[in-house]
Each structure stands twice: as structure tokens, then as C-alpha cells.
Design a protein around this motif. Structure first.
Motif, PDB file in Angstrom:
ATOM      1  N   ILE A  44       0.847  -1.199   0.000  1.00 21.61           N
ATOM      2  CA  ILE A  44       0.000   0.000   0.000  1.00 21.61           C
ATOM      3  C   ILE A  44       0.882   1.248   0.000  1.00 21.61           C
ATOM      4  CG2 ILE A  44      -1.658   1.361   1.349  1.00 21.61           C
ATOM      5  CD1 ILE A  44      -2.868  -1.257   2.326  1.00 21.61           C
ATOM      6  N   ASN A  45       1.955   1.209   0.791  1.00 21.99           N
ATOM      7  CA  ASN A  45       2.926   2.307   0.793  1.00 21.99           C
ATOM      8  C   ASN A  45       3.508   2.533  -0.593  1.00 21.99           C
ATOM      9  OD1 ASN A  45       2.854   3.238   3.428  1.00 21.99           O
ATOM     10  ND2 ASN A  45       4.535   1.952   4.134  1.00 21.99           N
ATOM     11  N   CYS A  46       3.825   1.446  -1.287  1.00 21.69           N
ATOM     12  CA  CYS A  46       4.394   1.542  -2.641  1.00 21.69           C
ATOM     13  C   CYS A  46       3.419   2.245  -3.586  1.00 21.69           C
ATOM     14  CB  CYS A  46       4.728   0.155  -3.174  1.00 21.69           C
ATOM     15  SG  CYS A  46       6.032  -0.702  -2.267  1.00 21.69           S
ATOM     16  N   LEU A  47       2.149   1.862  -3.507  1.00 20.32           N
ATOM     17  CA  LEU A  47       1.126   2.486  -4.350  1.00 20.32           C
ATOM     18  C   LEU A  47       0.959   3.956  -3.980  1.00 20.32           C
ATOM     19  CD1 LEU A  47      -1.002   2.119  -6.555  1.00 20.32           C
ATOM     20  CD2 LEU A  47      -2.635   1.463  -4.772  1.00 20.32           C
ATOM     21  N   ALA A  48       0.977   4.245  -2.680  1.00 22.99           N
ATOM     22  CA  ALA A  48       0.855   5.629  -2.208  1.00 22.99           C
ATOM     23  C   ALA A  48       2.029   6.469  -2.693  1.00 22.99           C
ATOM     24  CB  ALA A  48       0.779   5.654  -0.684  1.00 22.99           C
ATOM     25  N   CYS A  49       3.214   5.884  -2.679  1.00 23.24           N
ATOM     26  CA  CYS A  49       4.419   6.564  -3.155  1.00 23.24           C
ATOM     27  C   CYS A  49       4.286   6.920  -4.633  1.00 23.24           C
ATOM     28  CB  CYS A  49       5.634   5.662  -2.909  1.00 23.24           C
ATOM     29  SG  CYS A  49       7.163   6.262  -3.652  1.00 23.24           S
ATOM     30  N   ALA A  50       3.833   5.971  -5.440  1.00 21.96           N
ATOM     31  CA  ALA A  50       3.692   6.189  -6.883  1.00 21.96           C
ATOM     32  C   ALA A  50       2.636   7.254  -7.185  1.00 21.96           C
ATOM     33  CB  ALA A  50       3.328   4.868  -7.568  1.00 21.96           C
ATOM     34  N   ILE A  51       1.512   7.191  -6.478  1.00 21.91           N
ATOM     35  CA  ILE A  51       0.442   8.176  -6.678  1.00 21.91           C
ATOM     36  C   ILE A  51       0.919   9.565  -6.266  1.00 21.91           C
ATOM     37  CG2 ILE A  51      -1.867   8.894  -5.919  1.00 21.91           C
ATOM     38  CD1 ILE A  51      -2.539   5.915  -5.595  1.00 21.91           C
ATOM     39  N   THR A  52       1.663   9.638  -5.159  1.00 25.03           N
ATOM     40  CA  THR A  52       2.199  10.922  -4.688  1.00 25.03           C
ATOM     41  C   THR A  52       3.110  11.543  -5.734  1.00 25.03           C
ATOM     42  OG1 THR A  52       2.099  10.218  -2.371  1.00 25.03           O
ATOM     43  CG2 THR A  52       3.579  12.051  -2.893  1.00 25.03           C
ATOM     44  N   ALA A  53       4.018  10.743  -6.285  1.00 22.79           N
ATOM     45  CA  ALA A  53       4.947  11.240  -7.305  1.00 22.79           C
ATOM     46  C   ALA A  53       4.187  11.754  -8.534  1.00 22.79           C
ATOM     47  CB  ALA A  53       5.920  10.131  -7.704  1.00 22.79           C
ATOM     48  N   PHE A  54       3.181  10.995  -8.961  1.00 19.04           N
ATOM     49  CA  PHE A  54       2.350  11.392 -10.101  1.00 19.04           C
ATOM     50  C   PHE A  54       1.651  12.726  -9.831  1.00 19.04           C
ATOM     51  CE2 PHE A  54      -1.857  11.429 -12.109  1.00 19.04           C
ATOM     52  CZ  PHE A  54      -1.529  11.259 -13.444  1.00 19.04           C
ATOM     53  N   LEU A  55       1.058  12.840  -8.649  1.00 20.69           N
ATOM     54  CA  LEU A  55       0.321  14.056  -8.300  1.00 20.69           C
ATOM     55  C   LEU A  55       1.237  15.264  -8.125  1.00 20.69           C
ATOM     56  CD1 LEU A  55      -2.290  12.642  -5.740  1.00 20.69           C
ATOM     57  CD2 LEU A  55      -2.756  13.531  -8.029  1.00 20.69           C
ATOM     58  N   LEU A  56       2.464  15.039  -7.651  1.00 19.62           N
ATOM     59  CA  LEU A  56       3.401  16.152  -7.473  1.00 19.62           C
ATOM     60  C   LEU A  56       3.758  16.800  -8.810  1.00 19.62           C
ATOM     61  CD1 LEU A  56       5.833  14.827  -4.710  1.00 19.62           C
ATOM     62  CD2 LEU A  56       4.362  16.847  -4.561  1.00 19.62           C
ATOM     63  N   VAL A  57       3.912  15.986  -9.842  1.00 17.81           N
ATOM     64  CA  VAL A  57       4.191  16.527 -11.175  1.00 17.81           C
ATOM     65  C   VAL A  57       2.985  17.322 -11.672  1.00 17.81           C
ATOM     66  CG1 VAL A  57       4.741  15.973 -13.574  1.00 17.81           C
ATOM     67  CG2 VAL A  57       5.800  14.663 -11.719  1.00 17.81           C
ATOM     68  N   LYS A  58       1.788  16.767 -11.480  1.00 21.81           N
ATOM     69  CA  LYS A  58       0.560  17.463 -11.891  1.00 21.81           C
ATOM     70  C   LYS A  58       0.385  18.766 -11.107  1.00 21.81           C
ATOM     71  CE  LYS A  58      -2.771  15.547 -13.709  1.00 21.81           C
ATOM     72  NZ  LYS A  58      -3.400  15.613 -15.051  1.00 21.81           N
ATOM     73  N   TYR A  59       0.683  18.704  -9.820  1.00 19.51           N
ATOM     74  CA  TYR A  59       0.521  19.875  -8.951  1.00 19.51           C
ATOM     75  C   TYR A  59       1.514  20.972  -9.338  1.00 19.51           C
ATOM     76  CZ  TYR A  59       0.078  22.551  -4.580  1.00 19.51           C
ATOM     77  OH  TYR A  59      -0.120  23.536  -3.651  1.00 19.51           O
ATOM     78  N   THR A  60       2.736  20.553  -9.688  1.00 24.65           N
ATOM     79  CA  THR A  60       3.752  21.526 -10.127  1.00 24.65           C
ATOM     80  C   THR A  60       3.278  22.276 -11.378  1.00 24.65           C
ATOM     81  OG1 THR A  60       5.532  20.143  -9.241  1.00 24.65           O
ATOM     82  CG2 THR A  60       6.153  21.827 -10.841  1.00 24.65           C
ATOM     83  N   TYR A  61       2.690  21.531 -12.309  1.00 23.88           N
ATOM     84  CA  TYR A  61       2.187  22.180 -13.523  1.00 23.88           C
ATOM     85  C   TYR A  61       1.012  23.096 -13.201  1.00 23.88           C
ATOM     86  CZ  TYR A  61       0.615  23.016 -18.249  1.00 23.88           C
ATOM     87  OH  TYR A  61       0.255  23.643 -19.426  1.00 23.88           O
ATOM     88  N   GLN A  62       0.153  22.663 -12.289  1.00 22.30           N
ATOM     89  CA  GLN A  62      -0.995  23.474 -11.909  1.00 22.30           C
ATOM     90  C   GLN A  62      -0.553  24.810 -11.316  1.00 22.30           C
ATOM     91  OE1 GLN A  62      -4.151  23.423 -12.390  1.00 22.30           O
ATOM     92  NE2 GLN A  62      -4.683  25.093 -10.989  1.00 22.30           N
ATOM     93  N   LEU A  63       0.532  24.796 -10.556  1.00 18.07           N
ATOM     94  CA  LEU A  63       1.028  26.018  -9.925  1.00 18.07           C
ATOM     95  C   LEU A  63       1.808  26.901 -10.893  1.00 18.07           C
ATOM     96  CD1 LEU A  63       2.292  24.704  -6.450  1.00 18.07           C
ATOM     97  CD2 LEU A  63       0.204  26.000  -6.896  1.00 18.07           C
TER      98      LEU A  63
END
Length: 217
Positions: free
Chosen positions: A120-139
Motif C-alpha cells: 500500500i505504501n508503494c502504491l501511495a508513493c507512486a500516486i504521490t509522485a504522479f500528483l506532485l508533477v501534476k501539482y507543479t504544472y498546476q502552480l
């Protein structure tokens, strides 16, 4: 410790030397492709690390596992004492939500509950990394900045290596970053959707329940 600033500056210079020659190529890479690639990379890397490391719960992780075992009707001394007067959960009551999460892991995976939580941690890590890239673009609304954020995420090994911890540090992050992302969408829109605001609050609450120190963010 006194050399830490020099080490940090050295790492930054090293990264600049690496990134500078490929900066023009970065501009033509779509941040969405990088986000998908980093999701797959983080998922595979963290899973391999969990399997290779084969770490047993220690310290706080051990206490959380045993506290959850007590809820599963385990009457061993290690399990019972976690709920005793002056012991772990009385000193750290805010860990109770995480204990409940691990209790459900026991119900689902049984004796493989530790490995299940780590996945579950592994999946959370991958989702976090994905969202951080999206969030960076959003900002930033800058493709290059988003791609660079993805590169830096790959180089940030603690995010991947901490997947062996039975703790709230990794599992709370996708909820936290998703909360910020939806908040940013709501604030940047001329007609913000109420659903963005509501879901941002809900996800923020979940992240704080899983890791109470996240309220600092």
C-alpha cells in the motif's frame, strides 16, 4: 552536521551540471508522459525495494502492528501492553487511525499483513509522485518545471525507501498532495466548483488522521 550545508550546495551544483545540458530537450517532453513514467518507476522501484529489504517491524512500527493484533483478539503480552496504562497508545493516541488501518490489513491479508501494508505504501508513493508533477504544472503552468520536478522526485530516494515503514509518513502523502491540488484548482478557477473545495477538505482531514504532524503542511 557542520558540513551539511556544503554537502547540500554540492548536490545542487551536481544536479545543475546534469540538468543544464538536457534542459532544451526537457522542453519538448510532455509533463503528462513524465508523470505516467514516474508513477510506473516509483511503483516498480519501491516494490522491488520492499521485497529485497525484507524488513521486520521495529520501534513504532512494531508497536502499531501489535496494537492492531490486539484488536484482532491477539492476547499476547506484546499486543495487550500497547493499550495498557502509560504505554504506547496512551502516550501517542493520535496513532489510533493508523492502528485501525493496519487492523484492516490483518483482516485482508492475515499473516502477510506487514507485506500488504508495505505494498500500500508503494502504491501511495507512486500516486504521490504522479500528483506532485501534476501539482507543479498546476502552480507554474510551465512544462519544463513540471518535468524537472519529476526528475528530482526520481532522485529523492527517501520517498521510495520509506515504503518499508509501518507508519503514516508515506500513506498520508497522496491524500495531502491531492488536497492541495484540488485546492489549487478551486482557487485558480473563475467559477470554482464546490466539489473541489469539499474533496480538498476531506482529503486533508484523512492525511492528518493518518499522520497528525501533516497539519504543519
Amino acid at each position: 552536521v557542520k558540513f551539511a550545508p556544503f554537502i547540500f550546495i554540492g548536490i545542487l551544483l551536481f544536479l545543475l551540471i546534469i540538468v543544464s545540458p538536457i534542459y532544451k530537450k526537457i522542453k519538448i517532453i510532455n509533463y503528462k508522459k513524465i508523470a505516467k513514467f514516474i508513477f510506473i518507476y516509483c511503483l516498480i522501484f519501491s516494490i522491488v525495494w520492499v521485497i529485497v529489504a525484507n524488513v521486520l517491524p521495529m520501534w513504532d512500527s512494531w508497536s502499531i502492528v501489535n496494537a492492531a493484533e490486539y484488536l484482532n483478539h491477539n492476547q499476547s503480552v506484546d499486543a495487550v501492553t500497547q493499550w495498557s496504562q502509560g504505554d504506547y497508545l496512551q502516550r501517542f493516541p493520535y496513532q489510533t487511525p493508523l492502528v485501525l488501518v493496519f487492523y484492516f490489513c490483518i483482516k485482508i491479508a492475515g499473516p502477510n499483513s506487514v507485506l500488504f501494508f508495505e505494498f500500500i505504501n508503494c502504491l501511495a508513493c507512486a500516486i504521490t509522485a504522479f500528483l506532485l508533477v501534476k501539482y507543479t504544472y498546476q502552480l507554474s503552468k510551465n512544462n519544463s518545471a513540471s518535468v524537472l520536478s519529476g526528475i528530482f522526485i526520481i532522485l529523492f530516494l527517501p520517498l521510495l525507501l520509506y515504503c518499508t515503514f509501518i507508519y503514516g509518513d508515506i500513506i498520508c502523502l497522496p491524500f495531502l498532495v491531492a488536497s492541495f491540488y484540488l485546492q489549487s484548482l478551486a482557487l485558480s478557477s473563475k467559477k470554482p466548483k464546490i466539489s473541489y473545495v469539499v474533496w480538498s477538505i476531506i482529503l486533508g482531514i484523512i492525511s492528518v488522521l493518518l499522520k497528525p504532524s501533516m497539519f504543519i503542511a
